[in-house]
Design a protein around this motif. Structure first.
Motif, short mmCIF file in Angstrom:
data_model
loop_
_atom_site.label_atom_id
_atom_site.label_comp_id
_atom_site.label_asym_id
_atom_site.label_seq_id
_atom_site.Cartn_x
_atom_site.Cartn_y
_atom_site.Cartn_z
N LYS A 554 0.83 -1.21 0.00
CA LYS A 554 0.00 0.00 0.00
C LYS A 554 0.87 1.27 0.00
O LYS A 554 0.54 2.30 -0.62
N ALA A 555 2.02 1.19 0.68
CA ALA A 555 2.90 2.36 0.77
C ALA A 555 3.71 2.57 -0.51
O ALA A 555 4.07 3.73 -0.85
N PHE A 556 3.99 1.49 -1.19
CA PHE A 556 4.87 1.58 -2.36
C PHE A 556 4.32 2.54 -3.43
O PHE A 556 5.06 3.43 -3.92
N PRO A 557 3.08 2.50 -3.92
CA PRO A 557 2.62 3.43 -4.95
C PRO A 557 2.59 4.88 -4.45
O PRO A 557 2.86 5.83 -5.21
N LEU A 558 2.29 5.00 -3.15
CA LEU A 558 2.29 6.37 -2.61
C LEU A 558 3.70 6.94 -2.59
O LEU A 558 3.93 8.10 -3.00
N LEU A 559 4.62 6.08 -2.15
CA LEU A 559 6.01 6.52 -2.10
C LEU A 559 6.56 6.70 -3.52
O LEU A 559 7.36 7.62 -3.79
N GLN A 560 6.06 5.86 -4.43
CA GLN A 560 6.51 5.96 -5.83
C GLN A 560 6.07 7.31 -6.42
O GLN A 560 6.82 7.98 -7.13
N THR A 562 5.52 9.94 -4.70
CA THR A 562 6.34 10.95 -4.02
C THR A 562 7.71 11.03 -4.66
O THR A 562 8.29 12.13 -4.85
N ALA A 563 8.23 9.81 -4.96
CA ALA A 563 9.55 9.77 -5.58
C ALA A 563 9.53 10.45 -6.94
O ALA A 563 10.47 11.17 -7.32
N GLU A 564 8.47 10.24 -7.70
CA GLU A 564 8.37 10.85 -9.03
C GLU A 564 8.27 12.37 -8.86
O GLU A 564 8.89 13.15 -9.63
N LYS A 565 7.47 12.81 -7.90
CA LYS A 565 7.32 14.25 -7.67
C LYS A 565 8.62 14.86 -7.15
O LYS A 565 9.01 15.99 -7.54
N SER A 566 9.29 14.12 -6.27
CA SER A 566 10.57 14.60 -5.75
C SER A 566 11.60 14.70 -6.86
O SER A 566 12.39 15.67 -6.91
N LYS A 567 11.59 13.69 -7.73
CA LYS A 567 12.51 13.70 -8.87
C LYS A 567 12.23 14.90 -9.75
O LYS A 567 13.13 15.61 -10.23
N ALA A 568 10.96 15.16 -9.97
CA ALA A 568 10.57 16.29 -10.81
C ALA A 568 10.98 17.61 -10.14
O ALA A 568 11.44 18.57 -10.80
N ALA A 569 10.84 17.67 -8.85
CA ALA A 569 11.20 18.88 -8.12
C ALA A 569 12.69 19.12 -8.18
O ALA A 569 13.16 20.27 -8.33
N VAL A 570 13.44 18.05 -8.11
CA VAL A 570 14.90 18.17 -8.20
C VAL A 570 15.29 18.65 -9.59
O VAL A 570 16.21 19.46 -9.75
N GLU A 571 14.60 18.10 -10.58
CA GLU A 571 14.89 18.52 -11.93
C GLU A 571 14.61 20.02 -12.05
O GLU A 571 15.28 20.73 -12.79
N LEU A 572 13.60 20.48 -11.32
CA LEU A 572 13.26 21.90 -11.36
C LEU A 572 14.25 22.70 -10.51
O LEU A 572 14.55 23.86 -10.86
N LEU A 573 14.67 22.09 -9.45
CA LEU A 573 15.57 22.80 -8.56
C LEU A 573 16.84 21.97 -8.36
O LEU A 573 17.09 21.44 -7.27
N PRO A 574 17.64 21.81 -9.36
CA PRO A 574 18.82 20.99 -9.27
C PRO A 574 19.84 21.55 -8.30
O PRO A 574 20.68 20.82 -7.78
N GLN A 587 14.23 7.99 -3.06
CA GLN A 587 14.47 6.97 -4.09
C GLN A 587 15.05 5.71 -3.45
O GLN A 587 14.70 4.58 -3.83
N SER A 588 15.95 5.94 -2.48
CA SER A 588 16.55 4.78 -1.78
C SER A 588 15.49 4.02 -0.99
O SER A 588 15.45 2.78 -0.99
N LYS A 589 14.62 4.79 -0.32
CA LYS A 589 13.55 4.15 0.47
C LYS A 589 12.60 3.38 -0.41
O LYS A 589 12.15 2.26 -0.06
N LEU A 590 12.35 3.91 -1.56
CA LEU A 590 11.45 3.23 -2.51
C LEU A 590 12.05 1.92 -2.96
O LEU A 590 11.36 0.90 -3.05
#
Length: 750
Positions: A554-560, A562-574, A587-590
């Motif tokens: 149940k946590a995995f898709p939610l964290l996934q 989050t990971a996608e959004k976090s990745k996108a945020a990093v891409e926006l704010l490298p 990403q490591s937790k995922l």
């Protein structure tokens, strides 16, 4: 002259030598010589050898040998002649120098004369040719010392008396009973014999032949050593016979009556025998056969008689009810006891001699005190008549009568116990203190025994026993029957025992199987418990894993997301280092969660297999457990069945063993009886053989004694001639000397 005298003596001795070898016809002729008597044979010897000191005037030692009556009376030391027993005669002991003083003191009487005197004594010490031989005194020393009412140190029990009955008629009556005062012995008077039985086991211990026909009176002496039987042939003769109760031998016979003796007794000191009967007389005899006194007081038949325990008195009763007490030594009347109206049937003294009990045909028992001759009690005891009575040692009174019942009373007439079972009129009753049993006989010849305490009938006594050969045959038949009865029972016992052993083996085997089943059941149960524990632990672990897996999934898709959004945020704010670091962390937790999901999924799948295997194992073990339990149930039922079978067989065996024990006891008893009669027959056969040999020896001894007597007679005659020749020689010598003296005188005168 000397030569002639020697020649005469030589001829005499040669003649004597020839006489000692006489042929048998001559000896047989000499056996018929006249009787040896005092007047013709003994008196001349005693006059020549002894009369100088023992005559009517001088009587040294108070003994006169010149007169038959005085010689038989004896001297200061008592009798010197024991008729028919020279060896026990004091005179014989003196003249043989066997006893001091040696008589005559001047020199021993020549042997031929001694032998002649001995033979005279052994032939009955006849006074003259018309005399009858004197009776021998009893060989048994019957004198007693001490209190006859006290238990002797040695109990007088019969010793090896033959058991062969004299007769065995179709039916035998019983005329009297008696019990020994100190031994478990009961005597039964039957025709021509007296039967002795052990009162404890009711076995016969002896038969005493009674040629005097029948004993109406039967009494043991107070010591128990002697048994007295008074009887005879009714209307023809009467005698009283004295037996040694230990050896069963007849000691002596007293009385020569013209009718049967009805009552008799012996004094406690064995001094006197009293007897009475149809002649209405009471006669008192000493035990040497001499009549001491004769009582003529009774007006009818004398029917009962007994000495007091101390021997000072005796009581007698008659057919008219006459009852008297007498002094034993003088025969003087002490009391006349009046009360009974009919015949006296029994007299019995209490053990202390102070009380007398009597029974009568008037149906009563009466008790008398002997200080004043007074009646103390009287009661009706037996309807129709009381026929017998006896004092017990404890002071109670036993009786029987025409009512066919035996009874025990106290001295006041209180009935203590009664004993039934007699088939006819009671004839006699007696009580054995040694076995605590009461015995009674009836007119039919039945003799019954009861326990005196509880009144229980304990058995009967054979008053008409068959011969020993018949007894042996009967015992052998009983033995054969006992064997036939014992064999199938023994076979049943063996079979049942074998079945029990087989059942025991099967039971032990079943119990061993039960142990094996229990062990397997325990092992399966343990294995089942292990499998169940594993199943339970795996189930718990799997549940935990599944919970964790579900949460991670149940946590995995939610964290996934989050990971996608976090990745996108990093891409926006490298340039944002913190954001980059947070993204890396997400990403490591995922990745970790993804790996953990895969791991948990594998663990769940693996645990499913483990659970499946555990369930399979548990099912298999449960089946084993069920099978074992089923086997155990079946085996338990088998064990229960075997135990019940064993119990039933054991119960059956117990009953069979009881039957077997009874059969064995019966078998052993039969074997004992067979052995007993075989041994007794052998004993009697051997005894008869020895008696026959002894009789032959006695005949031979008598024959040899006759030869000796004949030789002694010739020797005596020769000795007489020698004495005469010597006397004649001495007379001739004296005459020659006288002649020589006369010649010498004649020569001297010149």
């Amino acid at each position: 002259m000397k030569f002639q005298a020697k020649k005469t003596i030589l001829l005499i001795w040669l003649g004597l030598g020839c006489l000692l070898f006489l042929d048998q016809s001559t000896i047989a002729q000499e056996k018929k010589e006249a009787k040896i008597t005092f007047d013709n044979h003994v008196k001349p010897i005693l006059l020549q050898r002894c009369s100088s000191c023992h005559n009517a005037q001088k009587r040294e030692g108070d003994l006169d040998v010149t007169n038959y009556t005085n010689l038989m009376q004896g001297g200061g030391s008592g009798p010197v002649i024991e008729p028919q027993d020279s060896a026990s005669s004091y005179l014989y002991e003196l003249i043989t120098y066997a006893e001091a003083p040696e008589m005559p003191p001047s020199g021993k009487i020549p042997d031929p004369e001694i032998q002649l005197i001995a033979k005279w004594i052994d032939m009955g010490a006849l006074e003259n040719m018309g005399s009858k031989a004197k009776k021998a005194k009893p060989k048994l020393d019957m004198t007693l010392s001490g209190d006859a009412t006290k238990r002797p140190d040695i109990i007088p029990l019969p010793i090896r008396i033959p058991l062969e009955p004299v007769i065995h008629p179709p039916r035998a009556s019983v005329s009297a009973l008696a019990t020994s005062p100190w031994a478990p012995i009961v005597a039964v008077a039957a025709p021509k014999q007296i039967l002795l039985y052990n009162s404890s086991n009711l076995q016969m211990v002896g038969v005493l032949p009674l040629e005097e026909r029948i004993a109406h009176s039967l009494k043991f002496s107070r010591s128990g050593q002697l048994l007295l039987a008074g009887g005879g042939k009714d209307g023809a003769r009467g005698k009283t016979v004295l037996f040694d109760a230990i050896k069963g031998e007849k000691i002596m016979t007293l009385g020569e009556e013209l009718d049967s003796i009805l009552a008799s007794d012996i004094s406690p000191g064995h001094d006197f025998v009293a007897m009475g009967g149809p002649n209405k007389l009471v006669k008192l005899f000493s035990l040497d056969g001499e009549l001491v006194s004769e009582i003529k007081k009774h007006t009818e038949w004398v029917t009962a008689l007994e000495f007091s325990p101390d021997g000072k008195y005796f009581a007698s009763g008659d057919r008219n009810g006459g009852l008297f007490v007498w002094e034993a030594d003088s025969g003087n009347e002490v009391f006349g006891l009046k009360g009974h109206s009919k015949a006296i049937t029994g007299i019995s003294w209490r053990i202390d001699g102070k009380i007398l009990a009597t029974s009568s045909e008037d149906a009563t028992i009466r008790v008398w005190e002997l200080e004043n001759g007074r009646q103390l009690k009287s009661w009706g005891a037996h309807g129709g008549g009381a026929t017998s009575i006896e004092f017990l040692r404890n002071g109670q009174i036993a009786s029987t009568g025409r009512d066919k019942v035996a009874k025990i009373w106290d001295q006041n007439g209180k009935l203590i116990k009664q004993f039934t079972g007699l088939t006819d009129v009671g004839v006699s009753v007696t009580y054995c203190d040694e076995s605590n049993r009461i015995f009674a006989a009836d007119w039919q010849g039945n003799v019954r025994a009861w326990n005196a305490t509880d009144g229980k009938h304990v058995g009967n006594i054979q008053a008409n026993p068959p011969s020993m050969a018949q007894q042996l045959k009967s015992a052998q038949q009983s033995l054969a029957q006992a064997k036939s009865q014992h064999a199938p029972i023994a076979n049943q016992v063996a079979q049942t025992t074998e079945k029990i052993n087989q059942t025991e083996q099967e039971l032990n085997s079943a119990k061993q199987v039960q142990v094996g089943i229990q062990n397997r059941l325990n092992q399966s149960q343990q294995q089942f418990n292990v499998a169940k524990a594993k199943l339970d632990s795996t189930t718990v672990q799997q549940a935990q894993w599944k919970t964790e897996l579900e949460r991670n999934r149940k946590a995995f898709p939610l964290l996934q997301q989050t990971a996608e959004k976090s990745k996108a945020a990093v891409e926006l704010l490298p340039q944002d280092a913190e954001l980059t670091k947070a993204n890396e962390l997400i990403q490591s937790k995922l990745a970790l969660i993804e790996n953990r999901v895969q791991e948990l999924d594998g663990l769940v799948n693996q645990s499913n297999q483990t659970l499946a295997d555990a369930r399979t194992t548990m099912n298999q073990l449960e089946a084993k457990i069920n099978n074992s339990q089923s086997e155990m149930t079946n085996n338990s039922q088998k064990i229960s069945g075997l135990e019940k079978r064993k119990q039933d067989l054991t119960t059956q065996l117990t009953k069979q063993n009881e039957s077997a024990a009874q059969a064995i006891a019966k078998l052993k008893k039969a074997e004992t009886e067979v052995a007993r009669w075989q041994e007794n027959i052998s004993f009697v056969t051997r005894l008869d053989s020895l008696k026959a040999q002894l009789e032959q020896q006695q005949v031979s001894i008598a024959d040899q004694q006759n030869l000796v007597d004949a030789a002694h007679a010739k020797l005596s005659e020769a000795q007489k001639k020698v004495d005469e020749a010597i006397k004649k020689r001495e007379d001739l010598k004296k005459s020659a000397k006288d002649l020589k003296d006369e010649i010498q005188q004649l020569r001297s005168s010149n």
